[in-house]
Design a protein around this motif. Sequence first.
Motif, PDB file in Angstrom:
ATOM      1  N   GLU A   5       0.870  -0.986   0.212  1.00 21.92           N
ATOM      2  CA  GLU A   5      -0.365   0.098  -0.088  1.00 21.92           C
ATOM      3  C   GLU A   5       0.725   1.154   0.139  1.00 21.92           C
ATOM      4  OE1 GLU A   5      -3.783   1.997   2.869  1.00 21.92           O
ATOM      5  OE2 GLU A   5      -2.704   0.156   2.803  1.00 21.92           O
ATOM      6  N   GLN A   6       0.309   2.204  -0.889  1.00 19.02           N
ATOM      7  CA  GLN A   6       0.753   3.699  -0.958  1.00 19.02           C
ATOM      8  C   GLN A   6       2.802   3.256  -1.404  1.00 19.02           C
ATOM      9  OE1 GLN A   6       0.176   5.301   2.381  1.00 19.02           O
ATOM     10  NE2 GLN A   6      -1.603   6.757   2.054  1.00 19.02           N
ATOM     11  N   LYS A   7       3.462   2.697  -1.895  1.00 15.15           N
ATOM     12  CA  LYS A   7       4.539   1.729  -2.381  1.00 15.15           C
ATOM     13  C   LYS A   7       4.945   1.503  -3.863  1.00 15.15           C
ATOM     14  CE  LYS A   7       9.079   0.822  -1.220  1.00 15.15           C
ATOM     15  NZ  LYS A   7       9.982   0.196  -0.461  1.00 15.15           N
ATOM     16  N   LYS A   8       5.720   1.938  -4.904  1.00 17.30           N
ATOM     17  CA  LYS A   8       5.493   1.321  -6.152  1.00 17.30           C
ATOM     18  C   LYS A   8       6.982   0.975  -5.776  1.00 17.30           C
ATOM     19  CE  LYS A   8       1.142   2.576  -8.121  1.00 17.30           C
ATOM     20  NZ  LYS A   8       0.395   3.400  -8.670  1.00 17.30           N
ATOM     21  N   VAL A   9       7.717   0.460  -6.814  1.00 15.61           N
ATOM     22  CA  VAL A   9       8.855   0.888  -6.948  1.00 15.61           C
ATOM     23  C   VAL A   9       9.006   0.116  -8.768  1.00 15.61           C
ATOM     24  CG1 VAL A   9       9.482  -1.898  -6.736  1.00 15.61           C
ATOM     25  CG2 VAL A   9      11.508   0.388  -6.742  1.00 15.61           C
ATOM     26  N   SER A  10      10.478   0.663  -9.358  1.00 12.44           N
ATOM     27  CA  SER A  10       9.629  -0.120 -11.059  1.00 12.44           C
ATOM     28  C   SER A  10      10.488  -1.214 -11.390  1.00 12.44           C
ATOM     29  CB  SER A  10      11.340   0.789 -11.808  1.00 12.44           C
ATOM     30  OG  SER A  10      13.030  -0.336 -11.196  1.00 12.44           O
ATOM     31  N   LEU A  11      10.089  -1.943 -12.317  1.00  9.29           N
ATOM     32  CA  LEU A  11      10.138  -2.915 -12.684  1.00  9.29           C
ATOM     33  C   LEU A  11      11.727  -3.175 -12.880  1.00  9.29           C
ATOM     34  CD1 LEU A  11       8.848  -6.000 -13.460  1.00  9.29           C
ATOM     35  CD2 LEU A  11       8.596  -4.914 -15.973  1.00  9.29           C
ATOM     36  N   VAL A  12      12.456  -2.566 -12.742  1.00  9.75           N
ATOM     37  CA  VAL A  12      13.546  -2.952 -13.203  1.00  9.75           C
ATOM     38  C   VAL A  12      14.474  -3.000 -12.039  1.00  9.75           C
ATOM     39  CG1 VAL A  12      15.597  -1.969 -14.083  1.00  9.75           C
ATOM     40  CG2 VAL A  12      14.145  -1.476 -15.208  1.00  9.75           C
ATOM     41  N   GLU A  13      14.212  -1.769 -11.194  1.00 10.04           N
ATOM     42  CA  GLU A  13      14.728  -1.994  -9.696  1.00 10.04           C
ATOM     43  C   GLU A  13      14.365  -3.374  -9.450  1.00 10.04           C
ATOM     44  OE1 GLU A  13      14.959   0.881  -5.404  1.00 10.04           O
ATOM     45  OE2 GLU A  13      13.587   1.255  -7.119  1.00 10.04           O
ATOM     46  N   TRP A  14      13.403  -3.297  -9.309  1.00 14.14           N
ATOM     47  CA  TRP A  14      12.595  -4.927  -8.479  1.00 14.14           C
ATOM     48  C   TRP A  14      13.449  -6.737  -9.408  1.00 14.14           C
ATOM     49  CZ3 TRP A  14       9.529  -9.026 -11.037  1.00 14.14           C
ATOM     50  CH2 TRP A  14       9.127  -9.808  -9.743  1.00 14.14           C
ATOM     51  N   VAL A  15      13.473  -6.601 -10.528  1.00 12.52           N
ATOM     52  CA  VAL A  15      14.664  -7.752 -10.959  1.00 12.52           C
ATOM     53  C   VAL A  15      16.115  -6.877 -10.809  1.00 12.52           C
ATOM     54  CG1 VAL A  15      14.885  -8.614 -13.272  1.00 12.52           C
ATOM     55  CG2 VAL A  15      12.546  -7.722 -12.635  1.00 12.52           C
ATOM     56  N   TRP A  16      16.178  -6.023 -10.848  1.00  8.15           N
ATOM     57  CA  TRP A  16      17.391  -6.138 -10.551  1.00  8.15           C
ATOM     58  C   TRP A  16      17.907  -6.609  -9.288  1.00  8.15           C
ATOM     59  CZ3 TRP A  16      20.462  -2.999 -14.487  1.00  8.15           C
ATOM     60  CH2 TRP A  16      21.480  -2.347 -14.458  1.00  8.15           C
ATOM     61  N   ASP A  17      17.087  -6.447  -8.213  1.00 10.78           N
ATOM     62  CA  ASP A  17      17.908  -6.928  -7.030  1.00 10.78           C
ATOM     63  C   ASP A  17      17.636  -8.720  -6.676  1.00 10.78           C
ATOM     64  OD1 ASP A  17      17.473  -6.242  -3.638  1.00 10.78           O
ATOM     65  OD2 ASP A  17      15.259  -7.161  -4.078  1.00 10.78           O
ATOM     66  N   LEU A  18      16.116  -8.634  -7.149  1.00 15.53           N
ATOM     67  CA  LEU A  18      16.589 -10.241  -7.743  1.00 15.53           C
ATOM     68  C   LEU A  18      18.055 -10.954  -8.146  1.00 15.53           C
ATOM     69  CD1 LEU A  18      12.751 -10.419  -8.300  1.00 15.53           C
ATOM     70  CD2 LEU A  18      14.511 -11.631  -6.061  1.00 15.53           C
ATOM     71  N   TYR A  19      18.551  -9.976  -8.725  1.00 14.92           N
ATOM     72  CA  TYR A  19      19.480 -10.236 -10.013  1.00 14.92           C
ATOM     73  C   TYR A  19      20.935 -10.575  -8.809  1.00 14.92           C
ATOM     74  CZ  TYR A  19      23.595 -10.165 -12.813  1.00 14.92           C
ATOM     75  OH  TYR A  19      24.399  -9.998 -13.184  1.00 14.92           O
ATOM     76  N   GLY A  20      20.632  -9.714  -7.850  1.00 11.83           N
ATOM     77  CA  GLY A  20      22.089  -9.028  -6.761  1.00 11.83           C
ATOM     78  C   GLY A  20      22.068 -10.399  -5.989  1.00 11.83           C
ATOM     79  N   ARG A  21      20.426 -11.466  -6.038  1.00 10.56           N
ATOM     80  CA  ARG A  21      20.691 -11.827  -4.713  1.00 10.56           C
ATOM     81  C   ARG A  21      20.454 -14.035  -5.356  1.00 10.56           C
ATOM     82  NH1 ARG A  21      15.786 -11.852  -2.624  1.00 10.56           N
ATOM     83  NH2 ARG A  21      14.855 -10.052  -3.608  1.00 10.56           N
ATOM     84  N   ASN A  22      20.642 -13.764  -6.993  1.00  6.84           N
ATOM     85  CA  ASN A  22      20.616 -14.718  -7.099  1.00  6.84           C
ATOM     86  C   ASN A  22      19.162 -15.382  -7.277  1.00  6.84           C
ATOM     87  OD1 ASN A  22      22.317 -16.325  -9.512  1.00  6.84           O
ATOM     88  ND2 ASN A  22      22.556 -17.625  -7.399  1.00  6.84           N
ATOM     89  N   ALA A  23      18.479 -14.494  -7.292  1.00  8.85           N
ATOM     90  CA  ALA A  23      17.088 -14.982  -7.383  1.00  8.85           C
ATOM     91  C   ALA A  23      16.332 -14.836  -8.722  1.00  8.85           C
ATOM     92  CB  ALA A  23      15.950 -14.802  -6.109  1.00  8.85           C
ATOM     93  N   LEU A  24      16.423 -14.362  -9.659  1.00 16.10           N
ATOM     94  CA  LEU A  24      15.995 -13.858 -10.851  1.00 16.10           C
ATOM     95  C   LEU A  24      14.721 -15.150 -11.460  1.00 16.10           C
ATOM     96  CD1 LEU A  24      18.544 -12.944 -13.201  1.00 16.10           C
ATOM     97  CD2 LEU A  24      16.663 -11.670 -12.250  1.00 16.10           C
ATOM     98  N   VAL A  25      14.223 -16.075 -11.190  1.00 12.47           N
ATOM     99  CA  VAL A  25      13.619 -16.930 -10.634  1.00 12.47           C
ATOM    100  C   VAL A  25      12.033 -16.895 -10.789  1.00 12.47           C
ATOM    101  CG1 VAL A  25      12.683 -19.710 -11.382  1.00 12.47           C
ATOM    102  CG2 VAL A  25      14.589 -19.590 -11.882  1.00 12.47           C
ATOM    103  N   GLU A  26      12.444 -15.961  -9.901  1.00 11.81           N
ATOM    104  CA  GLU A  26      11.143 -15.632  -8.988  1.00 11.81           C
ATOM    105  C   GLU A  26      10.300 -14.591  -9.894  1.00 11.81           C
ATOM    106  OE1 GLU A  26      12.098 -14.643  -4.799  1.00 11.81           O
ATOM    107  OE2 GLU A  26      13.708 -15.948  -4.421  1.00 11.81           O
ATOM    108  N   ALA A  27      11.196 -13.491 -10.475  1.00  8.67           N
ATOM    109  CA  ALA A  27      10.374 -12.463 -11.054  1.00  8.67           C
ATOM    110  C   ALA A  27       9.994 -13.523 -12.361  1.00  8.67           C
ATOM    111  CB  ALA A  27      11.867 -11.882 -12.298  1.00  8.67           C
ATOM    112  N   VAL A  28       9.695 -14.690 -13.034  1.00  9.22           N
ATOM    113  CA  VAL A  28       9.619 -15.329 -13.814  1.00  9.22           C
ATOM    114  C   VAL A  28       7.802 -15.612 -13.371  1.00  9.22           C
ATOM    115  CG1 VAL A  28       8.753 -16.823 -15.771  1.00  9.22           C
ATOM    116  CG2 VAL A  28      10.791 -16.456 -14.763  1.00  9.22           C
ATOM    117  N   ASP A  29       7.165 -14.387 -14.588  1.00 10.78           N
ATOM    118  CA  ASP A  29       5.512 -14.295 -14.026  1.00 10.78           C
ATOM    119  C   ASP A  29       4.698 -15.836 -13.642  1.00 10.78           C
ATOM    120  OD1 ASP A  29       2.888 -14.218 -14.789  1.00 10.78           O
ATOM    121  OD2 ASP A  29       2.851 -13.828 -17.210  1.00 10.78           O
ATOM    122  N   GLY A  30       4.222 -15.638 -12.570  1.00 10.38           N
ATOM    123  CA  GLY A  30       3.663 -17.075 -12.162  1.00 10.38           C
ATOM    124  C   GLY A  30       2.445 -17.542 -13.033  1.00 10.38           C
TER     125      GLY A  30
END
Length: 259
Positions: A130-155
């Motif tokens: 609620e009341q917070k948004k983040v760019s898709l690039v930032e969200w995916v880049w965070d997962l990239y840095g945590r070696n968790a890119l697969v979590e971003a794939v369309d569920g």
Amino acid sequence: MHNGSLDKHLYGKENLLTWPVRHNIVLGLGSALLYLHEEWEKCVLHRDIKPSNIMLDALFNAKLGDFGLARLIDHNQDLQTTMAAGTKGYMAPECVLGTANPSTQSDMFSLGIVLLEITCGRRPIVPQHEQKKVSLVEWVWDLYGRNALVEAVDGRLNGDFDTDEAKCFMVVGLWCAHPEKSLRPSIKQAMSVLQFQAPLPILPPKMPVPIYAIPADPSMQLYTSSGATSSGVAAASVKSAPVLPSDSSWLLKQQGNTF
């Protein structure tokens, strides 16, 4: 086009795109941009690459459409204009803030956003809570840095996708959407990686934030395509560049205030 535009399939009630279809769309879009940027006698800047401008034929082959903002330039040159143009969420930060003219690099930024959308099934701005948004690039880049890119794939795919291809599309998407334009690939470089003819680039574990100048005059008109619902500003004159925050909130704020 028999199957309409890509956005209707990503976000509407149309049939869910399977992974092989998404793979085909990515390579088709990349091939179209390769022709526009490098294979014709002039370079064509599209300037409004987004899912609603990607049309799908009866076999779900991708066709890049809506050239209302497109411009012809000589190869290896930027478009000489002070007018910003494009659609919220897909414009490169240097164009949003008026610190650089449109170029092949700004088209590549838009392509990067679309690659992430196709893979993740999410829009350029991602609601976190609620009341917070983040760019898709930032969200995916965070997962990239945590070696968790697969979590971003369309569920909605329920795990039915090629892991290596998905990671490749997202890494190339981040590479193309790099905040610093000089570090984005050319379309030829991006296509070599997407076709597994070259290794994946190694990106920083955290999304970099370059230092951009803030436009001095926030009252100029922003020109958009017919598909955009934007009004607001583009930049012409530029003051000295301040140091910006260490996350992407400054860009979200700029987009939220100006579009």
